[in-house]
Design an enzyme around this catalytic site. Structure first.
Site, PDB file in Angstrom:
ATOM      1  N   GLY A 133      -6.899  21.602 -17.013  1.00  0.00           N
ATOM      2  CA  GLY A 133      -7.451  22.334 -16.092  1.00  0.00           C
ATOM      3  C   GLY A 133      -6.614  23.252 -15.623  1.00  0.00           C
ATOM      4  O   GLY A 133      -6.016  24.346 -16.409  1.00  0.00           O
ATOM      5  N   ARG A 192      -9.020  23.949 -27.876  1.00  0.00           N
ATOM      6  CA  ARG A 192      -9.943  22.738 -27.877  1.00  0.00           C
ATOM      7  C   ARG A 192     -10.227  22.400 -29.358  1.00  0.00           C
ATOM      8  O   ARG A 192     -10.497  21.230 -29.783  1.00  0.00           O
ATOM      9  CB  ARG A 192     -10.791  22.598 -26.930  1.00  0.00           C
ATOM     10  N   LYS A 210      -7.699  20.828  -2.930  1.00  0.00           N
ATOM     11  CA  LYS A 210      -7.989  19.710  -1.957  1.00  0.00           C
ATOM     12  C   LYS A 210      -7.336  18.366  -2.303  1.00  0.00           C
ATOM     13  O   LYS A 210      -7.076  18.138  -3.198  1.00  0.00           O
ATOM     14  CB  LYS A 210      -9.630  19.444  -2.309  1.00  0.00           C
ATOM     15  N   GLY A 265      -9.826  16.625 -15.725  1.00  0.00           N
ATOM     16  CA  GLY A 265     -10.619  15.498 -15.101  1.00  0.00           C
ATOM     17  C   GLY A 265      -9.989  14.224 -15.804  1.00  0.00           C
ATOM     18  O   GLY A 265      -9.535  13.162 -15.036  1.00  0.00           O
TER      19      GLY A 265
HETATM   20  P1  AMP Z   1      -8.090  21.899  -7.694  1.00  0.00           P
HETATM   21  O1  AMP Z   1      -9.482  22.296  -8.452  1.00  0.00           O
HETATM   22  O2  AMP Z   1      -8.410  21.225  -6.535  1.00  0.00           O
HETATM   23  O3  AMP Z   1      -7.031  21.594  -8.890  1.00  0.00           O
HETATM   24  O4  AMP Z   1      -7.881  23.297  -7.215  1.00  0.00           O
HETATM   25  C1  AMP Z   1      -7.435  24.387  -8.158  1.00  0.00           C
HETATM   26  C2  AMP Z   1      -7.573  25.737  -7.152  1.00  0.00           C
HETATM   27  O5  AMP Z   1      -6.864  25.697  -5.956  1.00  0.00           O
HETATM   28  C3  AMP Z   1      -7.180  27.037  -7.836  1.00  0.00           C
HETATM   29  O6  AMP Z   1      -8.459  27.750  -8.250  1.00  0.00           O
HETATM   30  C4  AMP Z   1      -6.379  27.745  -6.780  1.00  0.00           C
HETATM   31  O7  AMP Z   1      -6.607  28.926  -6.634  1.00  0.00           O
HETATM   32  C5  AMP Z   1      -6.480  26.890  -5.472  1.00  0.00           C
HETATM   33  N1  AMP Z   1      -5.493  27.009  -4.481  1.00  0.00           N
HETATM   34  C6  AMP Z   1      -4.113  26.527  -4.793  1.00  0.00           C
HETATM   35  N2  AMP Z   1      -3.530  26.729  -3.657  1.00  0.00           N
HETATM   36  C7  AMP Z   1      -4.314  27.328  -2.842  1.00  0.00           C
HETATM   37  C8  AMP Z   1      -4.080  28.005  -1.315  1.00  0.00           C
HETATM   38  N3  AMP Z   1      -2.886  27.821  -0.724  1.00  0.00           N
HETATM   39  N4  AMP Z   1      -5.110  28.341  -0.827  1.00  0.00           N
HETATM   40  C9  AMP Z   1      -6.549  28.523  -1.361  1.00  0.00           C
HETATM   41  N5  AMP Z   1      -6.552  28.123  -2.676  1.00  0.00           N
HETATM   42  C10 AMP Z   1      -5.572  27.676  -3.224  1.00  0.00           C
END
Ligand code: AMP
Length: 398
Positions: free
Chosen positions: A355, A37, A199, A378
């Site tokens: 991210g 950054r 999610k 984000g």
């Molecule tokens: P996000 O902040 O929604 O982009 O999610 C990122 C996070 O999703 C990372 O820390 C990953 O470890 C988690 N992640 C990805 N796939 C899985 C999975 N199958 N089960 C649990 N966590 C997951």
């Protein structure tokens, strides 16, 4: 871009107030783990000082939530910046107050001053008017080069622009917006987007918006399991967005109805426990045992996704395919990173949306092998949702 940029203004002798994103990861000894950054902001800073402007830099670091917490001080960043520029970088112990005003007034042309963490004051995130006015008093012109916070209307990204006539985008901001805009508005086809992460919640609007733009939409990571639940499959103890099952069902119907080729995993790596050493096996997505959880995409899916990515001419990627923090479940994410690198080599424009995916591709040393790795997770997601970014909107129209 329809906003003024740093190339369109006179900098000589001017006090140039610059919002940078120096929100770098620090270890417990205040060492900077990753200075991307800082290096990403160098072109803008060098432009200002080489033209005889006075650079007054402001940034946040972490989430001190209005308190002065030494571990969130930007002092180590000032030191690193000084090394990178090979010149002294002055540092102010606060971002407002008489001391800062004095330091700003004492600057010579070509000097660089970094102000202390903006978020030591709640007024920054509250977009407080008095605070914004005081910050704005340090600049004759304003440059926003902090793409990572452009989706937030804070005092330093939006408030200040009300009190400075000329507000322009820096080079990093310009580069980020150009890549994202070109991909969305005039992509070379086939255009593939890959979404992953934990999610569905944060990604529904992105999916909806991308369905209008892409040829292929790939969905992996934890969010895939909510779709499988909606299909009526057993998902064991895999990640589930309980509140989003109905929405996932609606989305599946939309996928069916749309012309977009939507790909979900066909097999996954399952384990009994959420840890790196839990023994794993690959199973079809409709055969997940009730006592197991899916932690990565399986080998057939890796092949399916990789082939699709390699056929594409524009690729956007946001979100890991599995729990990439565990090396044993990072295979899917790494394979996607490799496929992006291969596609780039074959002439595709490839963009990694900040991210976790940015961290993952850097981890395996492929960050230089794609067209662009965004510094804003984000912000790039909000852009992909089709939203206007307040930090960009607030700049002076070209
Ligand atoms: P996000 O902040 O929604 O982009 O999610 C990122 C996070 O999703 C990372 O820390 C990953 O470890 C988690 N992640 C990805 N796939 C899985 C999975 N199958 N089960 C649990 N966590 C997951």
């Amino acid at each position: 871009m329809n906003k003024l940029t740093i190339d369109s203004i006179e900098l000589k002798g001017k006090r140039v107030l610059v919002r940078v994103d120096f929100n770098v990861p620090l270890d417990e000894n205040q060492n900077i783990n990753d200075d991307r950054r800082i290096t990403s902001a160098l072109p803008t800073i060098k432009k200002i000082i080489s033209e005889g402007g006075k650079a007054i830099l402001m940034s946040h670091l972490g989430r001190p939530k209005g308190k002065v917490i030494s571990e969130f001080s930007l002092k180590p960043v000032a030191e690193r910046l000084g090394e990178l520029l090979d010149k002294e970088v002055l540092f102010a112990n606060d971002c407002i107050g008489d001391e800062v005003a004095k330091m700003v007034n004492g600057l010579n042309d070509g000097d660089v001053l970094l102000l202390e963490n903006l978020r030591f004051h709640n007024a920054e995130t509250d977009n407080d008017e008095t605070f914004a006015k005081e910050l704005s008093s340090y600049g004759d012109v304003y440059v926003n080069d902090a793409f990572g916070t452009a989706h937030r209307a804070h005092a330093s990204t939006e408030g200040v622009t009300k009190y400075i006539d000329t507000c322009v985008a820096g080079y990093l901001m310009q580069k980020e917006l150009d890549y994202l805009h070109k991909a969305i508005a005039e992509p070379q086809r086939p255009f593939t987007a890959i979404l992953g992460g934990a999610k569905i919640s944060g990604k529904i609007d992105v999916i909806e918006n991308l369905l209008e733009k892409v040829d292929t939409l790939i969905i992996g990571g934890g969010m895939a399991y909510t779709f499988y639940k909606a299909k009526g499959y057993e998902i064991g103890s895999s990640l589930l967005d309980v509140d989003k099952i109905d929405l996932a069902r609606e989305m599946l119907a939309k996928f069916e109805a749309s012309k977009v080729n939507v790909l979900l995993p066909v097999d996954v790596l399952v384990a009994s426990e959420f840890n790196n050493d839990s023994p794993s096996s690959a199973v079809k997505v409709n055969e997940i045992p009730s006592d197991k959880m899916g932690l990565d995409i399986g080998p057939e899916t890796i092949e399916l996704f990789s082939n699709e990515i390699k056929k594409s001419k524009t690729v956007l990627w946001n979100g890991p395919m599995g729990v990439f923090e565990f090396p044993n479940f990072a295979g899917g994410t790494n394979a996607v990173a490799q496929a992006l690198a291969d596609a780039t080599n074959d002439g595709a424009i490839t963009i990694v949306g900040g991210g976790d995916s940015a961290a993952a591709i850097k981890n395996i040393g492929l960050d230089e092998k794609v067209s662009h790795v965004s510094t804003g997770g984000g912000a790039s997601l909000e852009f992909l949702e089709g939203k206007l970014l307040p930090g960009v909107e607030a700049l002076t129209d070209a």
